[in-house]
Design an enzyme around this catalytic site. Sequence first.
Site, PDB file in Angstrom:
ATOM      1  N   GLU A 153      70.996  31.946  18.621  1.00 24.85           N
ATOM      2  CA  GLU A 153      71.099  33.393  18.353  1.00 24.85           C
ATOM      3  C   GLU A 153      70.578  33.775  16.960  1.00 24.85           C
ATOM      4  OE1 GLU A 153      75.083  34.610  19.506  1.00 24.85           O
ATOM      5  OE2 GLU A 153      74.575  34.278  21.619  1.00 24.85           O
TER       6      GLU A 153
ATOM      7  N   GLU B 131      72.839  29.789  27.441  1.00 27.75           N
ATOM      8  CA  GLU B 131      74.238  30.140  27.188  1.00 27.75           C
ATOM      9  C   GLU B 131      74.609  31.473  27.800  1.00 27.75           C
ATOM     10  OE1 GLU B 131      75.720  30.066  23.053  1.00 27.75           O
ATOM     11  OE2 GLU B 131      76.918  31.806  23.612  1.00 27.75           O
TER      12      GLU B 131
END
Length: 445
Positions: A200, A298
């Site tokens: 991220e 994810e």
Amino acid sequence: MTKTITHIQTARDTGDRLQVKEPVSFTSAPADDAVQLSINTEKTFQTIMGFGGAFTEASAYSLSLISKEKRDEILHRYFDPVDGLGYRLGRTHIHSCDFALGNYTYVDEGDTTLESFSIERERELVIPLIKDAAKIVGDNLTIVSSPWSPPAWMKDTNEMNHGGKLLPEYMPIWAEYYVKYIEAMEDEGIPIWGITIQNEPEAKQVWDSCLYTAEEERDFIKDHLGPTLQKRGKNDLKVIIWDHNRDVVYERAKTVLSDPEAAQYVWGTGLHWYVSEEFENLSKVHDEFPDKHLIFTEGCIEGGVQLGAWHTGERYARNIMGDINNHLEAWIDWNIVLNEEGGPNHVGNYCDAPVIVDTKKDEVHYNSSFYYIGHFSKYVKPGAVRIEHTNSSEKIQTTTFRNPSGEIVIVMMNQGDESVKVSADLNGETFQVELTGHSISTLLI
């Protein structure tokens, strides 16, 4: 072609959980009052690698607190290729992430030589878990590894949490750090198949995080990580960019993959499901860069444990179908197991997981998401190819495959309250099936 079709169903209101139902038969004529599904086995798309979940310290710790019998049961139900969900993929965090018991790294502070590098902490919980899963699979797992943050002393903020940036002078050392991790895991008998650059990279989190612009990610790959991997004989390692949400995946991927120097090192792009369900953005990446790959790295249900919730399973299936119908090749869930709080998590970022263990009562809860994932992972075999289908109604979601054996796999979901009748055409032969409200079905032909 066989004249009966195996039908497996999970449904909210019937109690069915991956339940084999009465076989479905081919009929002579389509039903006009039904949703029309047409399947074309001749047109094929991407090859499917498989499905899996993440081996976090939180998962490993939670499993260490329950009885051996229950731990073994969970691992078999996930990883057994015959009786379980058939997981073959995994994800690990390179030192700590939020679902660790605290911030930690593998080197002493300020050690620019990396001589102190040690994965001793992983030997306690994570490595034994991976090895136990691999024994059940009967083969090596395909593992993707991701860092959440460089060590604090390598960053402009001097802390692992709350974002910050990797300092330019530490980029060569940080690139070497990935190699050290890969080699250390190999020494433990755990080959690492791929790495992502940064978990991220656009999110400044209260937990372990580090920010990269697309240009910074591109330059780190072409100037440091790529050459370092090549120099250290890691040419086969799959390098995955982005590792974040779908909303801007095209823009992020384009910046890196349009640069030939960076792109030569990159296998593909990693996706998370937070923020948006703009599945079509995956096709935009695929269409512009068809030689690169797409992998889901994810997704989880945020906000703590939601035992018994049904919308959670539907979210999993909707996202799996949406991504796969837009060229995704592999799908990895987040934590395979969490405790009764939805942790442990060292900043209290509690989430749900397909399997929740009550570490106080030694109980195991299988959420709807566990069964919904199973409708794909259990039946869509590694090496399967997606095949073309058209669906006349938004009342159902569908995806279709051909397994290496030649078996056709059709997954259909009904998120509505009412039953939906489906009339399907497969190479000129017709069958009908009724999808109960809030159910998912896998059909094997």
